[in-house]
Design an enzyme around this catalytic site. Sequence first.
Site, mmCIF file in Angstrom:
data_model
loop_
_atom_site.group_PDB
_atom_site.id
_atom_site.type_symbol
_atom_site.label_atom_id
_atom_site.label_comp_id
_atom_site.label_asym_id
_atom_site.label_seq_id
_atom_site.Cartn_x
_atom_site.Cartn_y
_atom_site.Cartn_z
ATOM 1 N N ASP A 182 -3.787 0.980 1.981
ATOM 2 C CA ASP A 182 -2.648 0.782 2.734
ATOM 3 C C ASP A 182 -1.656 0.288 2.813
ATOM 4 O O ASP A 182 -1.968 -1.384 3.641
ATOM 5 C CB ASP A 182 -3.015 1.897 4.391
ATOM 6 N N GLU A 183 -0.366 1.113 3.574
ATOM 7 C CA GLU A 183 0.582 0.073 4.645
ATOM 8 C C GLU A 183 0.730 -1.707 4.232
ATOM 9 O O GLU A 183 1.241 -2.473 5.152
ATOM 10 C CB GLU A 183 -0.263 0.202 6.294
ATOM 11 N N ASN A 184 1.360 -1.670 3.230
ATOM 12 C CA ASN A 184 2.014 -2.500 2.822
ATOM 13 C C ASN A 184 3.031 -3.028 2.317
ATOM 14 O O ASN A 184 4.272 -2.469 1.598
ATOM 15 C CB ASN A 184 1.300 -3.078 1.195
#
Length: 684
Positions: free
Chosen positions: A323-325
């Site tokens: 997530d959240e790259n």
Amino acid sequence: MDVKAARKIVCGGMVTGAMLAATLMAQPAGTAQTEFVNTLMPQPAQLTPGVGRLDLSRGAGIAADKFHDDRLDGAIAWARQRLEEQTGMMMGTGAAAMTISVDGAGQAVQGLDEDESYTLEVTPQGAHLHAATDVGAMRGLETVLQLVQSDGQSFWLPAVSIQDSPRFKWRGLMIDVSRHFQPVGVIERTLDGMAAVKMNIFHWHLSDDQGFRIESKVYPKLTEDGSDGQYYTQDQAREVVEYARGLGIRVVPEFDMPGHSTAWAVGYPELVSGPGPFSIERKFGVFDPVMDPTRESTYLFLDKFFGEMAAIFPDEYMHIGGDENNGVEWKQNAKIQAFMSAHNLKDTAGLQAYFNQKLLQILKKHGKKMIGWDEVLTPDLPKDVVVQSWRGFASLEAGAKQGYSGILSAGYYLDHMQAASEHYAVDPLPGGNDLTPEQAARILGGEACSWDEYVGPRTIDSRIWPRTAAIAERLWSPRTVTSEDDMYRRLGVESLRLEELGLTHISQEGASLRALAGTQQIEALRPLMAVLEPVDFDTRSEWSEKHGVTTLTPMNSLVDALPPDPPSRHDFGDLMSTYLEDPAGHPEEEAALTATFRSWSVGPELMGLMSGSPQLAEALPRAQQLAELGTMGLEAVSYLSAGVPAPQGWKAQKLALLDEAEKPVALTRFTVLKAMRDLVNEVR
């Protein structure tokens, strides 16, 4: 030997024998009907009250009548200890008044298809628990312990017939130990609580930007440089896995990648895409460091790492985050951009999909299946990857329609400081969905999430419990079990049972307030503290960013002492709702409200306690507001009871006061404002 300690080594045979000297003595047939007060949580799939009761007294026992092994023996011994503590009676070794019939051990490594069902029959003559596996017997024993009732003179089990099995296979709790480390003792008592409410997955978030929390002997710098010395040894991790297995709980580790990887980069900068240097992140949020998917050395590193971890964590699943790259380092790296062009990867999402494909092959090599957050779901993702959704049911539903199994976490984020009722209303498979039966079967269940930016070992229990018990019920019980009022009634009882089990979600508030006030005499604080709770996550995050809060900031303020969703929210709202149905016709509710409003006055003792503590002094405006709310309430009740209108301008003035009270003070919010607004609006 303490039973909890024995259970850790139960596979070594330290607990022997199948007899649980329980407190069961048969009551003669023909006994009159005993009222059954249902405080079970979660509610069973099917429950039929019977006639009479099975009295509890010394001397009788519980016996496994055919199959038993070390794990079942340990579970029975653990139930025996708790029953002794609950009733205050030592057990004997008499004839069995309760029989446990288990068909077999179940799966060697517990998996999705483990049979957790059980049946329980209690009559005045005895009780019989049947389960296909050890795990089912554990679930049934928890029900037995919850059934124990008392009339002040004796204890008993009500006559009852229960056929029970979980609605969802995946009923999990995730704990983020990366942002704030949680010791093994905290993890194990949390597992005890999970087992008590029949949860079966412990999702252990072990790496993030703020810390790498498990020892690697292959890559020792992961913890040497990336943990501040706070990590689990491999022996400790194995202990947790075995402890969880003794409770019928699977342990699924998460190692976040390719983003949220700063802690990896501190010791092994060659893993990531930027030039460095790197240091452990002290703040919270999304950061740039991301693993380099273009280097073969990255996959060689991860191959060795996952091979090492696979030997510690036997569960078939391993979580890779995903997530959240933000893709910043990939966009700024000319070599990576050239790689993307050469491989026809149009954007960073495509490059992450490439990374996930390579990673999936590594996990398969080591006998593991992949789980990732929403972002891993791309058009070419293999169908055997499980998607955990933090975005909501729409994302979960879309994945199911495409052939992916999924887990819902949206709506179960404990750090958002929502009420138990809000979590309870969220269903992984809500009514009215348009999924086919085959697609619906792909929704495995859900997971509560304890993201620990603002949670330490002292406060974690109050952030998880008792609200997680409501989520556990949503994941175990039939969809038709939806009464919020009844949930809160039973949750109050379960909260006490959980504290008796060793959790500190109730006691920590008093301990923290005593520390803040510097005295044991904190009774004057109680009326105010009872109607305050922490602000929501976004509000605290904005405040923390403004004031430079980091992982090193002590969490010893008033907001840390207060539990989310204290009883006042539901109890006061319920009282107010009943009163407003007919103010003239509810004298008992009027009296209770009047007494409550009078208790909200501000006296010198309260002012002295708050003024004498810097952390409490920040909330002094709340004390004055509470006094104003009390006056407002007394006036409103007097107008309604007399059937007379308020003076001109009164309502507008009071609504303005309520608007002001809605604003955060010392990162706290009132729990009673909605009910107070309803009261004011009822006045003519």
